[in-house]
Design a protein around this motif. Structure first.
Motif, PDB file in Angstrom:
ATOM      1  N   ARG A 247      60.873  56.040  47.474  1.00 26.69           N
ATOM      2  CA  ARG A 247      59.522  55.485  47.870  1.00 26.69           C
ATOM      3  C   ARG A 247      59.287  55.531  49.379  1.00 26.69           C
ATOM      4  O   ARG A 247      60.542  55.406  50.226  1.00 26.69           O
TER       5      ARG A 247
ATOM      6  N   ASP B 123      53.454  40.102  51.085  1.00 29.08           N
ATOM      7  CA  ASP B 123      52.521  40.504  50.277  1.00 29.08           C
ATOM      8  C   ASP B 123      52.934  41.299  48.941  1.00 29.08           C
ATOM      9  O   ASP B 123      52.297  41.837  48.168  1.00 29.08           O
ATOM     10  N   GLY B 124      54.400  41.035  48.933  1.00 30.15           N
ATOM     11  CA  GLY B 124      55.152  41.416  47.155  1.00 30.15           C
ATOM     12  C   GLY B 124      55.394  42.711  47.367  1.00 30.15           C
ATOM     13  O   GLY B 124      55.510  43.396  46.056  1.00 30.15           O
ATOM     14  N   LEU B 125      55.570  43.654  48.590  1.00 26.99           N
ATOM     15  CA  LEU B 125      56.065  44.815  48.569  1.00 26.99           C
ATOM     16  C   LEU B 125      57.115  45.306  47.413  1.00 26.99           C
ATOM     17  O   LEU B 125      56.979  46.008  46.611  1.00 26.99           O
TER      18      LEU B 125
ATOM     19  N   GLU C 240      58.235  43.441  45.068  1.00 29.45           N
ATOM     20  CA  GLU C 240      57.946  43.195  43.912  1.00 29.45           C
ATOM     21  C   GLU C 240      57.395  44.213  43.160  1.00 29.45           C
ATOM     22  O   GLU C 240      57.327  44.449  41.913  1.00 29.45           O
ATOM     23  N   LYS C 241      56.286  44.579  43.717  1.00 26.02           N
ATOM     24  CA  LYS C 241      55.449  45.870  43.166  1.00 26.02           C
ATOM     25  C   LYS C 241      56.568  47.133  43.137  1.00 26.02           C
ATOM     26  O   LYS C 241      56.320  47.709  42.226  1.00 26.02           O
ATOM     27  N   TYR C 242      57.026  47.385  44.331  1.00 30.58           N
ATOM     28  CA  TYR C 242      58.180  48.640  44.232  1.00 30.58           C
ATOM     29  C   TYR C 242      59.429  48.359  44.875  1.00 30.58           C
ATOM     30  O   TYR C 242      59.975  48.423  45.998  1.00 30.58           O
ATOM     31  N   PRO C 243      60.161  47.913  43.670  1.00 33.68           N
ATOM     32  CA  PRO C 243      61.410  47.473  44.037  1.00 33.68           C
ATOM     33  C   PRO C 243      62.318  48.494  44.334  1.00 33.68           C
ATOM     34  O   PRO C 243      62.210  49.811  44.188  1.00 33.68           O
TER      35      PRO C 243
END
Length: 251
Positions: free
Chosen positions: A76, A95-97, A99-102
């Motif tokens: 990524r 912002d959940g980076l 969680e969305k893209y582990p």
């Protein structure tokens, strides 16, 4: 980018390994006057830390990976804003980076113009220093320059503090561990012929371990308090942690 190696994914189609390559992409509010062919096209904004180069490197790396895809897992690309003020990474995490893209690991780099072209330098342990900011306020009692005995001159402890802070690196820090203490600004409310009542000093410190960070803060606080106490002045001291050090693990 998903790799195409035979064992890149498990039976459920999930990637066996997920890494991220990270770059920063913000500029600084600086007017570029270099006249170089790659100079900023936006007046008053300049990639003075080379983040345009960092973005180019990451885009190039991802292009090569996309063309080959001969790797085991998923890569990524992270383009981080607001690195200069130190808030961009936290904002992306909040912002959940991840969680969305582990990801399992993150890799990054920073240009250093004084190193030879074509070389990459790294090491285990601390490699990019932390940045801590400090503010020192000294409160004395101003008066006319011809009568210093009547007031409490805050410039005297200020001068002693500036010099005293340098002893943290020279006499308290392990000489094998990097540390920097810099006073970068000094403001007073005095005049040409008037001793000020108040002084504000600001600056920053750099270190590569939490232990050194703690040592610097403790010693700074002690130096400020006692230098002002000797002069009969009052003091305020604040110390904030802006950036954590970058610490590489040996593997």
């Amino acid at each position: 980018i998903k790799g195409t190696a035979p064992d890149a994914y498990d039976e459920e189609g999930k990637p066996r390994r997920r890494i991220a390559l990270r770059t920063d992409m913000d500029a600084l509010p600086v007017l570029e006057q270099t006249k170089l062919p790659f100079a900023s096209r936006n007046e008053g904004v300049m990639h003075a830390c080379g983040h345009d180069g960092h973005m180019t490197i990451l885009l190039g790396a991802m292009t090569l990976l996309a063309e080959s895809k001969n790797f085991n897992g998923t890569v990524r690309a992270i383009f981080q804003p607001a690195e200069e003020p130190g808030k961009g990474a936290k904002a992306m995490i909040d912002d959940g980076l991840f969680e969305k893209y582990p990801v399992d690991e993150i890799y990054g780099l920073h240009n250093i113009p004084f190193l030879p072209e074509g070389e990459i330098h790294t090491r285990p342990g601390g490699i990019m220093a932390s940045e801590d900011n400090f503010t020192i306020k000294i409160h004395g009692r101003g008066g006319h320059a011809s009568s210093p005995h009547v007031g409490i001159d805050p410039l005297i402890p200020a001068a002693q503090i500036i010099l005293g802070l340098q002893t943290i690196v020279s006499r308290n820090a392990n000489p094998l561990e990097p540390a920097v203490v810099s006073v970068t600004e000094l403001h007073t409310d005095g005049a040409h012929n008037a001793i000020p009542s108040n002084i504000v000093m600001t600056g920053d410190t750099r270190s590569t371990s939490p232990e050194m960070q703690a040592l610097i803060e403790i010693r700074m606080r002690t130096i400020v308090e006692h230098a002002c106490a000797m002069a009969g002045a009052a003091s305020e001291f604040s110390y904030t942690h802006e950036f954590a050090p970058t610490v590489n693990w040996p593997e």
